[in-house]
Enzyme design. Structure first.
Site, PDB file in Angstrom:
ATOM      1  N   GLU A 191      -2.651  11.473   3.010  1.00  0.00           N
ATOM      2  CA  GLU A 191      -3.440  10.919   4.107  1.00  0.00           C
ATOM      3  C   GLU A 191      -3.254  11.784   5.345  1.00  0.00           C
ATOM      4  O   GLU A 191      -2.128  12.130   5.712  1.00  0.00           O
ATOM      5  CB  GLU A 191      -3.032   9.482   4.420  1.00  0.00           C
ATOM      6  CG  GLU A 191      -3.895   8.843   5.502  1.00  0.00           C
ATOM      7  CD  GLU A 191      -3.480   7.422   5.817  1.00  0.00           C
ATOM      8  OE1 GLU A 191      -4.342   6.628   6.221  1.00  0.00           O
ATOM      9  OE2 GLU A 191      -2.277   7.107   5.662  1.00  0.00           O
TER      10      GLU A 191
ATOM     11  N   GLU B  63       0.853  -1.197   0.000  1.00  0.00           N
ATOM     12  CA  GLU B  63       0.000   0.000   0.000  1.00  0.00           C
ATOM     13  C   GLU B  63       0.883   1.239   0.000  1.00  0.00           C
ATOM     14  O   GLU B  63       1.863   1.310   0.744  1.00  0.00           O
ATOM     15  CB  GLU B  63      -0.894   0.001   1.237  1.00  0.00           C
ATOM     16  CG  GLU B  63      -1.697   1.272   1.437  1.00  0.00           C
ATOM     17  CD  GLU B  63      -2.466   1.279   2.753  1.00  0.00           C
ATOM     18  OE1 GLU B  63      -2.694   2.380   3.299  1.00  0.00           O
ATOM     19  OE2 GLU B  63      -2.836   0.186   3.249  1.00  0.00           O
TER      20      GLU B  63
END
Length: 384
Positions: free
Chosen positions: A206, A201
């Site tokens: 974020e 990932e």
């Protein structure tokens, strides 16, 4: 360390006498009569430590310690100073996500949130009817429901996953607006959600809640991928260095940027471009504010070798990038609360958000007016 053959002892005893081989008489044996516990007729070769003086023994011991340090320290220093060459690649545009067809390249994830968020991810028809996704010639918008009062199972939102998957490439994300506000957990990332964490990932953007403390670029992987004691060239600040998702609560290995790399500050400046390079040598990310986007990006001829120091650098020194990060789909979503945004250290201590996260999200629809992504375009390039 070279192995060295010690000279043999040529001792031929005849009635207690030393060797009578003429060619060896020049090597005078060392008498040990002064050494306690040894017979005066016993001889020792000069390489035999039992006949050494205290001074020589101390010198030999010191040399052994130095040699041991070399054996231990040198390999570590070599790892610290190894660094990929990142030879410039000639990139060609292969995929474009923009305009009114932006959402045609994605599927709408509608399963229960894997991270326990207080959110309901709706399908394409519902998202269109509720105006949670909308595209024009200039941009594409993904938003959280900012109308419904007292939601029961969670507030409606969207999670998109690209139908194309990638093992490598250069990804240019042109972003006009980032979601923020108490209770939010937005992300723009790449992963193979059905083979996680084995296929890895990559989080390009974020953060949580108000997002006023900068964007975090991070990697999450299976075992065997680390940035600890690895030479890196980046402007961001390291938050964690073990990418293995099975340890430390899946913090991954992250790099945090300046306060204006996300949220209200970034939006006020008109957004900017995040560029991600995924290649066997390593993974790098750059951030360019709206007024400093390189012309080679706007001309669709990107050349990372001219962009200077990366925002985040994850070299493949101690991580086999090709085996840990593959079949990556582009994902954009806005989660609410969940395993990260609802954490007291973020929700309460860092951003001083009201009530509990779930209660706030449930009863405060007007607080999510700014909780939306607006993308100008995504462009994916591959080396020719």
């Amino acid at each position: 360390m070279d192995e060295r053959q010690l000279p043999p002892q040529f001792l031929d005893r005849y009635s207690g006498a030393t060797s009578r081989i003429p060619t060896l008489e020049t090597k005078t044996p060392i008498t040990t009569s002064a050494v306690p516990g040894l017979d005066a007729t016993t001889t020792r070769h000069k390489y035999d430590p039992r006949g050494w003086s205290l001074r020589n023994r101390l010198l030999a011991g010191g040399a052994a310690v130095v040699l041991l340090l070399i054996v231990i320290v040198v390999p570590v220093e070599v790892v610290k100073n190894r660094y990929p060459k990142y030879i410039p690649l000639d990139y060609t545009l292969t995929d474009t996500y923009e305009g009114t067809s932006f959402f045609d390249h994605f599927t709408y994830f509608t399963e229960q949130d894997p991270t326990s968020g207080f959110v309901v991810y709706v399908n394409k028809d519902a998202a269109t009817d509720l105006n949670l996704t909308h595209a024009t010639e200039n941009s594409a918008i993904l938003r959280v429901d900012a109308k419904t009062l007292n939601t029961i199972a969670g507030r409606n939102s969207v999670r998109l996953e690209s139908t194309n998957q990638y093992d490598n490439g250069l990804f240019i994300f042109d972003i006009l607006h980032t979601p923020f506000g108490c209770g939010t957990w937005p992300a723009l990332w790449l992963t193979d959600g059905y083979n996680w964490p084995s296929n890895g990932e990559i989080d390009v953007l974020e953060t949580t809640n108000e997002g006023a403390h900068g964007n975090e670029v991070s990697l999450h992987s299976s075992k065997g991928c680390t940035m600890k004691n690895v030479k890196r060239k980046q402007t961001g600040r390291v938050s964690f260095d073990n990418c293995d998702g099975s340890v430390s609560g899946n913090t991954g290995c992250g790099v945090v940027g300046a306060d204006d790399s996300y949220g209200a500050a970034l939006n006020k400046a008109g957004g900017g471009v995040y560029a991600l390079e995924l290649r066997d040598d390593g993974i790098r990310a750059w951030f360019f504010r709206r007024d400093s986007i390189p012309t080679d990006i706007t001309d669709s001829k990107p050349d990372p070798s001219t962009w200077g120091t990366a925002f985040a650098d994850f070299p493949g020194t101690e991580c086999d990038i090709a085996s840990h990060f593959r079949n990556q789909s582009i994902i954009a979503n806005i989660d609410l609360c969940g395993e990260l945004a609802a954490q007291p250290q973020f929700y309460d201590e860092l951003y001083h958000c009201p009530a509990t996260c779930t209660e706030f999200v449930k009863s405060s629809p007007q607080s999510f007016v700014d909780a939306y992504w607006e993308f100008k375009s995504f462009k994916v390039y591959h080396a020719s």
